[in-house]
Design a protein around this motif. Structure first.
Motif, PDB file in Angstrom:
ATOM      1  N   PRO A 199     -17.239  10.046  -1.959  1.00  0.00           N
ATOM      2  CA  PRO A 199     -16.432  10.675  -0.812  1.00  0.00           C
ATOM      3  C   PRO A 199     -15.533  11.561  -1.548  1.00  0.00           C
ATOM      4  CG  PRO A 199     -16.968   8.369  -0.360  1.00  0.00           C
ATOM      5  CD  PRO A 199     -17.366   8.492  -1.713  1.00  0.00           C
ATOM      6  N   GLN A 200     -15.036  11.467  -2.874  1.00  0.00           N
ATOM      7  CA  GLN A 200     -13.811  12.195  -3.531  1.00  0.00           C
ATOM      8  C   GLN A 200     -14.491  13.688  -3.597  1.00  0.00           C
ATOM      9  OE1 GLN A 200     -12.599   8.755  -6.273  1.00  0.00           O
ATOM     10  NE2 GLN A 200     -10.663  10.074  -5.851  1.00  0.00           N
ATOM     11  N   VAL A 201     -16.024  13.847  -3.742  1.00  0.00           N
ATOM     12  CA  VAL A 201     -16.313  15.117  -4.113  1.00  0.00           C
ATOM     13  C   VAL A 201     -16.859  15.408  -2.638  1.00  0.00           C
ATOM     14  CG1 VAL A 201     -16.336  14.951  -6.377  1.00  0.00           C
ATOM     15  CG2 VAL A 201     -18.384  14.054  -5.233  1.00  0.00           C
ATOM     16  N   GLY A 252      -3.349   4.782  -9.402  1.00  0.00           N
ATOM     17  CA  GLY A 252      -3.253   6.347  -9.341  1.00  0.00           C
ATOM     18  C   GLY A 252      -4.871   6.745  -8.704  1.00  0.00           C
ATOM     19  N   CYS A 253      -4.750   8.011  -8.419  1.00  0.00           N
ATOM     20  CA  CYS A 253      -6.058   8.345  -7.703  1.00  0.00           C
ATOM     21  C   CYS A 253      -6.300   9.954  -7.838  1.00  0.00           C
ATOM     22  CB  CYS A 253      -6.197   7.814  -6.162  1.00  0.00           C
ATOM     23  SG  CYS A 253      -7.571   8.549  -5.500  1.00  0.00           S
ATOM     24  N   LEU A 254      -7.348  10.278  -8.429  1.00  0.00           N
ATOM     25  CA  LEU A 254      -7.404  11.925  -8.302  1.00  0.00           C
ATOM     26  C   LEU A 254      -7.348  12.530  -6.943  1.00  0.00           C
ATOM     27  CD1 LEU A 254     -10.677  11.687 -10.809  1.00  0.00           C
ATOM     28  CD2 LEU A 254      -8.174  12.121 -11.520  1.00  0.00           C
ATOM     29  N   GLN A 281     -12.619  -2.328  -7.071  1.00  0.00           N
ATOM     30  CA  GLN A 281     -11.928  -2.488  -5.843  1.00  0.00           C
ATOM     31  C   GLN A 281     -11.313  -1.264  -5.463  1.00  0.00           C
ATOM     32  OE1 GLN A 281      -9.929  -6.732  -5.562  1.00  0.00           O
ATOM     33  NE2 GLN A 281     -10.359  -6.462  -7.723  1.00  0.00           N
ATOM     34  N   HIS A 282     -10.734  -0.503  -6.355  1.00  0.00           N
ATOM     35  CA  HIS A 282     -10.181   0.941  -5.837  1.00  0.00           C
ATOM     36  C   HIS A 282     -11.399   1.864  -5.379  1.00  0.00           C
ATOM     37  CE1 HIS A 282      -7.554   4.374  -6.446  1.00  0.00           C
ATOM     38  NE2 HIS A 282      -8.840   5.192  -6.634  1.00  0.00           N
ATOM     39  N   GLU A 283     -12.299   1.820  -6.463  1.00  0.00           N
ATOM     40  CA  GLU A 283     -13.365   2.738  -6.035  1.00  0.00           C
ATOM     41  C   GLU A 283     -14.327   2.343  -4.566  1.00  0.00           C
ATOM     42  OE1 GLU A 283     -13.080   5.168  -7.315  1.00  0.00           O
ATOM     43  OE2 GLU A 283     -12.006   4.754  -9.167  1.00  0.00           O
ATOM     44  N   TYR A 284     -14.421   1.100  -4.334  1.00  0.00           N
ATOM     45  CA  TYR A 284     -15.155   0.412  -3.405  1.00  0.00           C
ATOM     46  C   TYR A 284     -14.309   0.720  -2.071  1.00  0.00           C
ATOM     47  CZ  TYR A 284     -16.844  -3.011  -0.301  1.00  0.00           C
ATOM     48  OH  TYR A 284     -17.711  -3.724   0.830  1.00  0.00           O
ATOM     49  N   ASP A 285     -12.878   0.612  -2.092  1.00  0.00           N
ATOM     50  CA  ASP A 285     -12.108   1.102  -1.036  1.00  0.00           C
ATOM     51  C   ASP A 285     -12.603   2.420  -0.555  1.00  0.00           C
ATOM     52  OD1 ASP A 285     -10.599  -1.089  -0.580  1.00  0.00           O
ATOM     53  OD2 ASP A 285      -8.948  -0.579  -1.442  1.00  0.00           O
ATOM     54  N   HIS A 286     -12.704   3.447  -1.469  1.00  0.00           N
ATOM     55  CA  HIS A 286     -12.980   4.698  -1.125  1.00  0.00           C
ATOM     56  C   HIS A 286     -14.208   4.817  -0.220  1.00  0.00           C
ATOM     57  CE1 HIS A 286     -10.148   7.144  -3.070  1.00  0.00           C
ATOM     58  NE2 HIS A 286     -10.468   6.672  -4.267  1.00  0.00           N
ATOM     59  N   LEU A 287     -15.251   3.722  -0.262  1.00  0.00           N
ATOM     60  CA  LEU A 287     -16.382   3.851   0.541  1.00  0.00           C
ATOM     61  C   LEU A 287     -15.979   3.534   1.827  1.00  0.00           C
ATOM     62  CD1 LEU A 287     -18.870   2.524  -2.084  1.00  0.00           C
ATOM     63  CD2 LEU A 287     -17.962   4.875  -1.830  1.00  0.00           C
TER      64      LEU A 287
END
Ligand code: ZN
Length: 175
Positions: free
Chosen positions: A52-54, A100-102, A142-148
């Motif tokens: 989702p970040q792209v 942090g987050c891109l 857990q950070h990346e999974y949250d983005h989903l």
């Protein structure tokens, strides 16, 4: 190296959507997207990214832990693409650590995460993998999974006092 994708930032509604499960693993466009995500992570010296970040609403993340100036203790690993990932189990009390987050440039926050998780995902060869992750790698997952799920790390920071600028964060680790 593959094309570098543009990263969308906080405020873009796509970051707040629940990502769609991936059906066709062998789809060449999915394989291209995976390569692009890996190149984009490396280009930004990041330790992970979520589709989702792209601006791709798909259940796909890259976990790419390696030591960086920001995370000198991070374990070194080859970037792994995880398709339709889920958390099967977690243990231990959540521990706070800086993230942090891109997609959220310039801000760091203290985020509680489980120190140990068991995860399941499908890999690029369409094999279901089950793995235990601990410490920093568990945090990345857990950070990346949250983005989903449409969640960003700021949502999990318990107090605005535990948010600082990137500049102040750098000072914490250089003084
Ligand atoms: Zn992020």
């Amino acid at each position: 190296m593959s094309k570098i994708s543009e990263i969308i930032h906080l405020g873009n509604p796509l970051l707040r959507e629940v990502a769609k499960p991936i059906q066709k693993i062998e789809d060449p466009s999915l394989q291209n997207l995976i390569q692009e995500l890996i190149s984009t992570t490396i280009d930004h010296n990041g330790v992970g990214i979520a589709a989702p970040q792209v601006a791709q609403s798909l259940q796909l993340i890259i976990v790419a832990s390696h030591p960086t100036p920001r995370y000198p203790q991070a374990p070194q690993m080859e970037p792994i693409a995880m398709i339709n990932p889920r958390i099967v189990n977690h243990s231990g009390e959540p521990e706070k650590g800086w993230e942090g987050c891109l997609s959220v440039p310039g801000i760091r926050g203290l985020v509680p995460r489980y120190p140990q998780i068991v995860i399941e995902y499908t890999d690029i060869h369409n094999q279901v993998c089950c793995q235990e992750l601990t410490g920093f790698v568990a945090r990345i997952f857990q950070h990346e999974y949250d983005h989903l799920q449409g969640i960003v790390f700021l949502d999990r920071v318990e107090s605005t006092q535990e948010m600082i600028t990137e500049q102040e964060y750098q000072k914490l680790f250089t003084e």
